[in-house]
Design a protein around this motif. Structure first.
Motif, PDB file in Angstrom:
ATOM      1  N   SER A  14       0.868  -1.268  -0.088  1.00  3.89           N
ATOM      2  CA  SER A  14       0.101  -0.164   0.008  1.00  3.89           C
ATOM      3  C   SER A  14       0.880   1.240  -0.057  1.00  3.89           C
ATOM      4  O   SER A  14       0.346   2.237  -0.370  1.00  3.89           O
ATOM      5  CB  SER A  14      -0.905  -0.004   0.979  1.00  3.89           C
ATOM      6  N   ALA A  17       0.226   3.236  -3.341  1.00  2.00           N
ATOM      7  CA  ALA A  17      -1.035   4.216  -2.943  1.00  2.00           C
ATOM      8  C   ALA A  17      -1.053   5.298  -2.007  1.00  2.00           C
ATOM      9  O   ALA A  17      -1.571   6.119  -2.192  1.00  2.00           O
ATOM     10  CB  ALA A  17      -2.136   3.116  -2.528  1.00  2.00           C
ATOM     11  N   PHE A  18      -0.252   4.967  -0.713  1.00  2.00           N
ATOM     12  CA  PHE A  18      -0.133   5.808   0.288  1.00  2.00           C
ATOM     13  C   PHE A  18       0.514   7.199  -0.129  1.00  2.00           C
ATOM     14  O   PHE A  18      -0.013   8.340   0.055  1.00  2.00           O
ATOM     15  CB  PHE A  18       0.440   5.229   1.511  1.00  2.00           C
ATOM     16  N   ALA A  21      -1.658   9.032  -2.477  1.00  2.00           N
ATOM     17  CA  ALA A  21      -2.807   9.757  -1.847  1.00  2.00           C
ATOM     18  C   ALA A  21      -2.416  11.069  -1.081  1.00  2.00           C
ATOM     19  O   ALA A  21      -3.054  11.972  -0.960  1.00  2.00           O
ATOM     20  CB  ALA A  21      -3.555   8.648  -0.703  1.00  2.00           C
ATOM     21  N   GLY A  40      -9.533   6.025  -1.112  1.00  2.00           N
ATOM     22  CA  GLY A  40      -9.442   4.793  -0.487  1.00  2.00           C
ATOM     23  C   GLY A  40      -9.934   3.762  -1.095  1.00  2.00           C
ATOM     24  O   GLY A  40      -9.469   2.536  -1.270  1.00  2.00           O
ATOM     25  N   PHE A  43      -8.084   2.815  -4.522  1.00  2.00           N
ATOM     26  CA  PHE A  43      -6.673   2.159  -4.260  1.00  2.00           C
ATOM     27  C   PHE A  43      -7.151   0.819  -3.404  1.00  2.00           C
ATOM     28  O   PHE A  43      -6.416  -0.216  -3.717  1.00  2.00           O
ATOM     29  CB  PHE A  43      -5.797   3.001  -3.553  1.00  2.00           C
ATOM     30  N   GLN A  47      -6.000  -2.659  -5.252  1.00  2.00           N
ATOM     31  CA  GLN A  47      -5.178  -3.282  -4.565  1.00  2.00           C
ATOM     32  C   GLN A  47      -5.579  -4.634  -3.952  1.00  2.00           C
ATOM     33  O   GLN A  47      -4.908  -5.436  -3.783  1.00  2.00           O
ATOM     34  CB  GLN A  47      -4.596  -2.439  -3.267  1.00  2.00           C
ATOM     35  N   THR A 112      -0.762   1.738  -9.299  1.00  2.00           N
ATOM     36  CA  THR A 112      -0.157   1.592  -7.948  1.00  2.00           C
ATOM     37  C   THR A 112      -0.419   0.164  -7.389  1.00  2.00           C
ATOM     38  O   THR A 112       0.153  -0.326  -6.232  1.00  2.00           O
ATOM     39  CB  THR A 112      -0.580   2.487  -6.788  1.00  2.00           C
ATOM     40  N   THR A 141      -4.902  -0.973   2.701  1.00  2.00           N
ATOM     41  CA  THR A 141      -4.765   0.007   1.716  1.00  2.00           C
ATOM     42  C   THR A 141      -5.802   1.058   1.843  1.00  2.00           C
ATOM     43  O   THR A 141      -5.575   2.041   1.566  1.00  2.00           O
ATOM     44  CB  THR A 141      -4.991  -0.764   0.226  1.00  2.00           C
ATOM     45  N   SER A 145      -4.635   4.925   2.534  1.00  2.00           N
ATOM     46  CA  SER A 145      -4.860   5.883   1.298  1.00  2.00           C
ATOM     47  C   SER A 145      -5.697   6.980   1.858  1.00  2.00           C
ATOM     48  O   SER A 145      -5.331   8.036   1.522  1.00  2.00           O
ATOM     49  CB  SER A 145      -5.541   5.094   0.203  1.00  2.00           C
TER      50      SER A 145
END
Length: 187
Positions: A14, A17-18, A21, A40, A43, A47, A112, A141, A145
């Motif tokens: 994650s 993605a984080f 974000a 969120g 992602f 994910q 991502t 995730t 996110s």
């Protein structure tokens, strides 16, 4: 695979993605939890879906390569993690588009979560119980996110590279752990 190991993999996966974000949050004038939830969901959803797709593909041929599946798991995790670490040191600046339209978010979510596809193949080799695993990855995730949007809105993009590096390092270390367990070095 233990819940702790799955959590570590979920966090590692994650981090891309984080990081995106966080930059999304930076690009938003005023952060709303609705927008954080949208980020969120995109992602977290992708994910969670990508390892399932990888698992289905990997299950088709996992029996034929069972004797060296731990090497494949190690190589995939090392390559994914190594690429994330390399990106963390890349000096080019990427800026996140503040738009939350379907096209933009879908492209970013796919970009991502490509590494999660390979993790799904690895899960097939390790015979992981896939439904709880992908659900857990998606939820972790989603949470990271959504939090990343808030963090980005407050602090900015200065932690993006560190998050990518940490995620990559986690995946490489998990790859080594899987390899060492299968070689009998770790009990």
């Amino acid at each position: 695979m233990s819940l702790t190991e799955l959590f570590i993999i979920a966090v590692g996966l994650s981090m891309d993605a984080f990081a995106v974000a966080v930059c999304k949050g930076l690009a938003m004038g005023k952060m709303s939890w609705k927008n954080a939830g949208i980020v969120g969901l995109y992602f977290g959803g992708f994910q969670g879906a990508m390892p399932l797709i990888g698992y289905i593909l990997g299950s088709r041929f996992s029996g034929t390569i069972e004797s060296y599946d731990h090497w494949i798991a190690f190589v995939l995790l090392a390559l994914i993690g190594g690429n994330m670490i390399k990106e963390a040191f890349d000096s080019s600046e990427e800026t996140a588009d503040p738009s939350l339209d379907v096209k933009t978010m879908t492209l970013m979510a796919v970009a991502t979560s490509i590494d999660a596809l390979a993790i799904g193949v690895t899960f097939a080799f390790l015979q992981v119980d896939i439904v709880p695993a992908v659900s857990f990855i998606g939820i972790v995730t989603f949470c990271l996110s959504a939090a990343g949007v808030k963090i980005g809105n407050v602090f900015g993009c200065r932690y993006q590279k560190k998050a990518e590096f940490a995620g990559g390092l986690i995946l490489v270390l998990m790859g080594f752990k899987i390899l060492l367990e299968h070689l009998g070095v770790l009990g």
